[in-house]
Design an enzyme around this catalytic site. Structure first.
Site, PDB file in Angstrom:
ATOM      1  CG  HIS A  24       5.630 -40.999  32.003  1.00  0.00           C
ATOM      2  ND1 HIS A  24       4.666 -41.676  31.274  1.00  0.00           N
ATOM      3  CD2 HIS A  24       6.296 -40.232  31.111  1.00  0.00           C
ATOM      4  CE1 HIS A  24       4.749 -41.314  30.010  1.00  0.00           C
ATOM      5  NE2 HIS A  24       5.728 -40.439  29.882  1.00  0.00           N
ATOM      6  CD  GLU A  45       8.560 -43.360  27.828  1.00  0.00           C
ATOM      7  OE1 GLU A  45       9.314 -43.480  26.843  1.00  0.00           O
ATOM      8  OE2 GLU A  45       7.488 -43.985  27.951  1.00  0.00           O
ATOM      9  CE  LYS A  60       9.939 -47.019  27.513  1.00  0.00           C
ATOM     10  NZ  LYS A  60       8.663 -46.899  26.830  1.00  0.00           N
ATOM     11  CG  ASN A  61      14.874 -43.201  25.291  1.00  0.00           C
ATOM     12  OD1 ASN A  61      14.082 -43.934  24.694  1.00  0.00           O
ATOM     13  ND2 ASN A  61      14.661 -41.907  25.449  1.00  0.00           N
TER      14      ASN A  61
HETATM   15  P1  ADP Z   1      11.598 -43.361  21.048  1.00  0.00           P
HETATM   16  O1  ADP Z   1      12.313 -44.008  22.188  1.00  0.00           O
HETATM   17  O2  ADP Z   1      10.188 -43.831  20.898  1.00  0.00           O
HETATM   18  O3  ADP Z   1      12.374 -43.432  19.776  1.00  0.00           O
HETATM   19  P2  ADP Z   1      12.313 -40.963  22.442  1.00  0.00           P
HETATM   20  O4  ADP Z   1      11.758 -39.581  22.437  1.00  0.00           O
HETATM   21  O5  ADP Z   1      12.397 -41.649  23.747  1.00  0.00           O
HETATM   22  O6  ADP Z   1      11.467 -41.803  21.408  1.00  0.00           O
HETATM   23  O7  ADP Z   1      13.769 -40.916  21.820  1.00  0.00           O
HETATM   24  C1  ADP Z   1      13.957 -40.374  20.519  1.00  0.00           C
HETATM   25  C2  ADP Z   1      15.239 -40.854  19.892  1.00  0.00           C
HETATM   26  O8  ADP Z   1      16.350 -40.313  20.595  1.00  0.00           O
HETATM   27  C3  ADP Z   1      15.454 -42.348  19.948  1.00  0.00           C
HETATM   28  O9  ADP Z   1      14.790 -43.010  18.874  1.00  0.00           O
HETATM   29  C4  ADP Z   1      16.969 -42.442  19.825  1.00  0.00           C
HETATM   30  O10 ADP Z   1      17.378 -42.340  18.485  1.00  0.00           O
HETATM   31  C5  ADP Z   1      17.449 -41.202  20.537  1.00  0.00           C
HETATM   32  N1  ADP Z   1      17.879 -41.476  21.916  1.00  0.00           N
HETATM   33  C6  ADP Z   1      17.196 -41.233  23.044  1.00  0.00           C
HETATM   34  N2  ADP Z   1      17.872 -41.603  24.144  1.00  0.00           N
HETATM   35  C7  ADP Z   1      19.056 -42.119  23.692  1.00  0.00           C
HETATM   36  C8  ADP Z   1      20.228 -42.681  24.336  1.00  0.00           C
HETATM   37  N3  ADP Z   1      20.297 -42.788  25.679  1.00  0.00           N
HETATM   38  N4  ADP Z   1      21.240 -43.067  23.531  1.00  0.00           N
HETATM   39  C9  ADP Z   1      21.161 -42.947  22.200  1.00  0.00           C
HETATM   40  N5  ADP Z   1      20.105 -42.440  21.542  1.00  0.00           N
HETATM   41  C10 ADP Z   1      19.059 -42.022  22.270  1.00  0.00           C
HETATM   42 MG    MG Z   2      12.048 -43.684  24.150  1.00  0.00          MG
END
Ligand code: ADP
Ligand code: MG
Length: 419
Positions: free
Chosen positions: A288, A292, A295-296
């Site tokens: 998990h 996550e 994907k980010n």
């Molecule tokens: P989601 O992916 O549904 O938006 P997350 O909690 O995974 O929710 O991430 C929150 C926000 O943090 C993302 O919408 C993005 O703006 C920022 N973020 C997270 N990981 C990254 C990354 N590796 N690079 C740039 N921005 C990121």
């Molecule tokens: Mg995310």
């Protein structure tokens, strides 16, 4: 609709005065190895006390939320689920135990290392005679099992108990989306978009507690289903192969990413991990978190370079193995996050992706988001990491990229955090 009767409400209040008891990963493994029907019965006794206490704490908290959050229809729904499950659990032993089993249960709790319940406080009694000062009747250890001969009816009881907690687990499947819905109702009623720190802290406690409850239930169900795959004790794998899990998470995240952006080939992910690195963990939690985080990173890289890019800078997943820690760093060149935005990424429902529609029916087992848009990926992953004594950190270099560090505790003897 389910209603909490005044009697039930009193009972919940009473149970909420007991402290919760944490269990470490190591304890769960020690207890769950080659379980007999007697061991499983003992585990059911432990859960019959521990789960109602944990659920009662949550009901109490849901009732006492700041700024009328408690009055939101979705929050009331969730509270009723907790109360209903509390009721199922506390009523079960009385309904289903034969007199003989009741006697055995009593012996069990007498044998364990508890202090006696004060004679003059009958209304403080717990099902198995625990005392309200913290020590409970049944602990998750084998000490009280010696020399006990189990009647055959213990099998039937174990089976029925397992069915009951399976139903409880299913009832709570849509909790994350329903609470999120409750927060939206709250925001609309206040006409404000700010989720203040109280609410944030509540959600951290609430979801952390949910992880713990589902871990205990999931573990018990798996143990009752009998020996499963090699190297598994319930849902814990004593030889979790990190390289395999990482590669699977990479494949899944890349698939979702390519599908979402309509790419022929998304960014590559280079995994640097010793093939034989094995440690004790819950593979589903690890998958998990990695899924996550990947994907980010994939999203950041694709959005930084555009969907027409031929060659994206690769994402690196690097695993370090220390004595105490296994640390995983995921580095991307997706442009990073402005420094002022970093604290926000840990808040629930903060997302820079187009918002996803909340659909509780979609929330089948555990919370699984599509590409992005719920804003739950990072905060929930951090809870999973912390649940077994690890942590998750994020360092951004705005204009270049992001590093996230996932630390996992190797010793695995830290007790669950119990909010
Ligand atoms: P989601 O992916 O549904 O938006 P997350 O909690 O995974 O929710 O991430 C929150 C926000 O943090 C993302 O919408 C993005 O703006 C920022 N973020 C997270 N990981 C990254 C990354 N590796 N690079 C740039 N921005 C990121
Ligand atoms: Mg995310």
């Amino acid at each position: 609709m389910y209603r909490i009767t005044p009697q039930l409400s009193e009972k919940i209040k009473h149970f909420a005065t007991f402290p919760q008891t944490g269990v470490s990963l190591r304890q769960m493994v020690m207890f769950g190895q080659n379980p007999t029907q007697g061991t499983l019965f003992k585990a059911s006794q432990f859960l019959s006390e521990e789960l109602p206490i944990r659920l009662a704490h949550r009901v109490k908290e849901l009732e006492e939320l700041p700024h009328n959050l408690s009055d939101m229809p979705s929050i009331i729904r969730v509270k009723n689920w907790y109360a209903q499950s509390f009721q199922d659990l506390v009523e079960f032993p009385n309904k289903e135990m034969t007199p003989r089993l009741k006697d055995m249960a009593k012996t069990l709790s007498k044998q364990s290392d508890m202090q006696a319940l004060p004679e003059n406080s009958p209304n403080l009694a717990m099902p198995n005679g625990s005392n309200p000062n913290g020590r409970k009747g049944v602990s998750l250890s084998h000490s009280a099992m010696d020399g006990v001969e189990w009647p055959a009816e213990v099998n039937t009881y174990n089976e029925k108990f397992t069915k009951m907690i399976e139903a409880v687990k299913r009832r709570h499947d849509p909790v994350v989306t329903t609470v999120a819905q409750g927060i939206l109702e709250f925001k609309q009623s206040k006409k404000s978009h700010l989720v203040d720190t109280d609410v944030q802290a509540f959600l951290d406690r609430f979801y952390m507690s949910r992880i713990g409850i589902r871990m205990l239930i999931g573990q018990h169900i798996a143990l009752n289903k009998g020996p499963s795959r090699k190297d598994y004790v319930g849902i814990i794998c004593t030889k979790t192969n990190l390289a395999d899990i990482a590669q699977e998470a990479v494949d899944n995240a890349k698939f979702i990413c390519e599908d979402y952006y309509g790419l022929f080939r998304g960014p590559e992910v280079h995994v640097h991990c010793k093939k034989d690195l094995e440690f004790m963990y819950v593979p589903s939690h690890l998958s998990h978190m990695l899924f996550e985080l990947l994907k980010n990173s994939l999203r950041a890289v694709v959005e930084q370079y555009g969907t027409e890019c031929d060659e994206y800078p690769p994402i690196k997943l690097i695993v370090a193995q220390g004595k105490e820690d296994i640390a995983i760093k995921i580095s991307d060149e997706g442009g990073g996050i402005p420094r002022s935005g970093v604290p926000l990424v840990w808040t629930y429902m903060y997302t820079t992706a187009p918002s996803q529609h909340l659909d509780p029916t979609f929330d089948k087992s555990d919370f699984k988001a599509p590409m992005a848009g719920f804003g739950y990926g990072l905060p929930i992953s951090r809870l999973y990491a912390r649940y077994f004594g690890g942590d998750l950190k994020l360092i951004s270099m705005e204009g270049y990229g992001t590093d996230v560090y996932l630390h996992l505790n190797r010793i695995s003897n830290s007790d669950e955090p119990l909010p």
